[in-house]
Design an enzyme around this catalytic site. Structure first.
Site, PDB file in Angstrom:
ATOM      1  CB  SER A  37      21.854  10.878 -34.619  1.00 43.47           C
ATOM      2  OG  SER A  37      21.887  11.406 -33.262  1.00 43.47           O
ATOM      3  CE  LYS A  98       5.947  24.418 -32.822  1.00 48.77           C
ATOM      4  NZ  LYS A  98       6.314  23.686 -31.528  1.00 48.77           N
TER       5      LYS A  98
HETATM    6  N1  LIG Z   1       4.688  19.602 -34.330  1.00 49.22           N
HETATM    7  C1  LIG Z   1       4.525  19.109 -33.101  1.00 49.22           C
HETATM    8  O1  LIG Z   1       3.838  18.592 -32.777  1.00 49.22           O
HETATM    9  C2  LIG Z   1       5.753  19.476 -32.254  1.00 49.22           C
HETATM   10  C3  LIG Z   1       5.793  18.636 -30.991  1.00 49.22           C
HETATM   11  C4  LIG Z   1       7.037  18.750 -30.278  1.00 49.22           C
HETATM   12  C5  LIG Z   1       8.180  19.523 -30.883  1.00 49.22           C
HETATM   13  N2  LIG Z   1       8.019  20.143 -31.990  1.00 49.22           N
HETATM   14  C6  LIG Z   1       9.269  20.793 -32.468  1.00 49.22           C
HETATM   15  O2  LIG Z   1      10.127  19.970 -32.887  1.00 49.22           O
HETATM   16  C7  LIG Z   1      11.569  20.367 -32.654  1.00 49.22           C
HETATM   17  C8  LIG Z   1      12.027  19.394 -31.596  1.00 49.22           C
HETATM   18  O3  LIG Z   1      11.346  19.352 -30.479  1.00 49.22           O
HETATM   19  P1  LIG Z   1      11.690  17.852 -29.510  1.00 49.22           P
HETATM   20  O4  LIG Z   1      10.949  18.057 -28.182  1.00 49.22           O
HETATM   21  O5  LIG Z   1      11.149  16.426 -30.225  1.00 49.22           O
HETATM   22  O6  LIG Z   1      13.141  18.085 -29.130  1.00 49.22           O
HETATM   23  P2  LIG Z   1      14.066  16.950 -28.429  1.00 49.22           P
HETATM   24  O7  LIG Z   1      13.552  15.801 -28.130  1.00 49.22           O
HETATM   25  O8  LIG Z   1      14.869  17.888 -27.445  1.00 49.22           O
HETATM   26  O9  LIG Z   1      15.114  16.723 -29.838  1.00 49.22           O
HETATM   27  C9  LIG Z   1      16.163  17.829 -30.612  1.00 49.22           C
HETATM   28  C10 LIG Z   1      16.872  16.982 -31.250  1.00 49.22           C
HETATM   29  O10 LIG Z   1      17.978  17.813 -31.708  1.00 49.22           O
HETATM   30  C11 LIG Z   1      19.144  17.366 -32.027  1.00 49.22           C
HETATM   31  N3  LIG Z   1      19.996  18.632 -31.601  1.00 49.22           N
HETATM   32  C12 LIG Z   1      20.864  19.105 -32.415  1.00 49.22           C
HETATM   33  N4  LIG Z   1      21.485  19.909 -31.680  1.00 49.22           N
HETATM   34  C13 LIG Z   1      21.198  19.967 -30.525  1.00 49.22           C
HETATM   35  C14 LIG Z   1      21.383  20.673 -29.366  1.00 49.22           C
HETATM   36  N5  LIG Z   1      22.334  21.672 -29.300  1.00 49.22           N
HETATM   37  N6  LIG Z   1      20.811  20.533 -28.081  1.00 49.22           N
HETATM   38  C15 LIG Z   1      19.840  19.601 -28.134  1.00 49.22           C
HETATM   39  N7  LIG Z   1      19.495  18.946 -29.103  1.00 49.22           N
HETATM   40  C16 LIG Z   1      20.209  19.075 -30.397  1.00 49.22           C
HETATM   41  C17 LIG Z   1      19.320  16.155 -31.148  1.00 49.22           C
HETATM   42  O11 LIG Z   1      19.274  14.828 -32.095  1.00 49.22           O
HETATM   43  P3  LIG Z   1      20.631  14.000 -32.127  1.00 49.22           P
HETATM   44  O12 LIG Z   1      21.089  13.849 -30.859  1.00 49.22           O
HETATM   45  O13 LIG Z   1      20.028  13.057 -32.825  1.00 49.22           O
HETATM   46  O14 LIG Z   1      21.545  14.882 -33.357  1.00 49.22           O
HETATM   47  C18 LIG Z   1      17.906  15.907 -30.351  1.00 49.22           C
HETATM   48  O15 LIG Z   1      17.708  14.691 -30.199  1.00 49.22           O
HETATM   49  C19 LIG Z   1      11.172  21.789 -32.255  1.00 49.22           C
HETATM   50  O16 LIG Z   1      11.515  22.683 -33.050  1.00 49.22           O
HETATM   51  C20 LIG Z   1       9.822  21.656 -31.579  1.00 49.22           C
HETATM   52  O17 LIG Z   1       9.280  23.160 -31.677  1.00 49.22           O
HETATM   53  C21 LIG Z   1       6.703  20.049 -32.749  1.00 49.22           C
END
Ligand SMILES: NC(=O)c1ccc[n+]([C@@H]2O[C@H](COP(=O)([O-])OP(=O)(O)OC[C@H]3O[C@@H](n4cnc5c(N)ncnc54)[C@H](OP(=O)(O)O)[C@@H]3O)[C@@H](O)[C@H]2O)c1
Length: 324
Positions: A37, A98
């Protein structure tokens, strides 16, 4: 001694990790060894919550570790390319969420990094590994509905948080990147070729990202995909495939469960149910595909050319809507 198990590290503490963690744990030749993280405090808290042995306080630190073989990149879309390339250059295999990236130059640089470092790079389109998807493809390819003419799809939901990464244009948010990518991917997969034309209309929200996208693609003289994606509508996932001699309806195309029903018929009024069994863990397929590619050298189910072409189709749709 070559490893017989893949040691996985999660690159971020994203919400989607909770879908992958049980899949890694359910897979025969994988183990979850680390999480990274942007702060050590968050990494340690997360490692404790999910019983992950090691916590790294920066993404770089995990890439430097010799105890991690494959990195799962669950970062906001804009950051996929940078960290995938860094991981590949550090000798890691990469399962990247993705869309693989949001610029073709970035996709190409990722593919180059994978080839130059002899590592596997894969896009985490979990639905592509599910037996239901393979069954629909097999039905279409066997001529069960005649010549495919129209793939109609939708993926919408209502976004809950104002600070969601999906609403941030600087992180390449937007509904087409986030969920419209699914029906576009599904249509390209079923037609087995790339679109010749792209058309789309975007409804932008206050941040500037497309909160609704309505688009269509032309795959040939008489072959179309028609879809909508969005963040301001009830949860809907749907695929209908219309052929010259029949119809297939897939009520749960993108997040299929362990037992699903699809419908096949000569017309929409004569549909018969077909049951398809799948794994308990939807995300197991992409983990096992990585195991086969990284440990056995098997071909990946989703080729990098396929992933690149999906990004190209999405960019063409954004351009058509005046957004690129
Ligand atoms: N295949 C699927 O079923 C599926 C479902 C949902 C999402 N996704 C994909 O997975 C990815 C993440 O989605 P999510 O909804 O899980 O995201 P999320 O909960 O918002 O998490 C993103 C993570 O990225 C890190 N990060 C690094 N720089 C960042 C910034 N500038 N702003 C915000 N976060 C930052 C953070 O981790 P740290 O704080 O730990 O560094 C954060 O926890 C996306 O590409 C999305 O398209 C895929």
């Amino acid at each position: 001694m070559p490893h017989t198990k893949l040691r996985w590290g999660l690159l971020s503490t994203a919400r989607i990790n909770r879908a992958l963690i049980p899949a890694i744990r359910a897979a025969q030749r994988s183990e979850l060894v680390a999480v990274a993280s942007r702060t050590l405090e968050q990494a340690e808290r997360y490692a404790h919550e999910w019983s992950i042995p090691r916590a790294f306080g920066s993404y770089e630190a995990m890439l430097e570790s010799e105890d991690v073989d494959v990195v799962y990149i669950s970062l906001p879309n804009r950051l996929h390319a940078e960290w995938a390339i860094r991981a590949l250059r550090a000798g890691k295999h990469v399962l990247c969420e993705k869309p693989l990236a949001t610029r073709l130059e970035d996709v190409d640089a990722m593919i180059t990094a994978a080839r130059e470092n002899g590592r596997v790079l894969a896009e985490a389109f979990m639905y592509r590994h599910h037996p239901q998807t393979l069954k629909v493809k097999a039905l279409v390819d066997s001529g069960a509905i005649g010549a495919p003419k129209l793939v109609r799809g939708a993926f919408t939901f209502t976004i809950a948080r104002a600070d969601d990464i999906r609403l941030d244009p600087a992180l390449d948010g937007g509904s087409l990147w986030d969920v419209g990518c699914y029906p576009v991917s599904y249509a390209r997969y079923l037609f087995g070729r790339e679109p010749l034309e792209a058309h789309g209309v975007a409804v932008r929200g206050a941040s500037g990202v497309d909160e609704t996208f309505v688009g269509w693609l032309r795959f040939g003289e008489d072959a179309f995909a028609l879809f909508d994606s969005g963040f301001r509508a009830p949860e809907r996932m749907h695929i209908e495939v219309v052929g010259s001699e029949g119809v297939i309806v897939v009520p749960s195309p993108f997040k299929p469960g362990a037992r699903e029903t699809i419908y096949l018929g000569k017309s929409s009024t004569t549909l018969e149910p077909l049951t398809v069994e799948g794994p308990e863990q939807l995300y197991l397929g992409e983990v096992e595909d990585m195991e086969a590619a990284a440990l056995d050298g098997a071909p990946q189910r989703i080729s990098l050319e396929d992933s690149r072409n999906n990004v190209a189709a999405l960019i063409a749709l954004y351009r058509a809507a005046g957004m690129r």
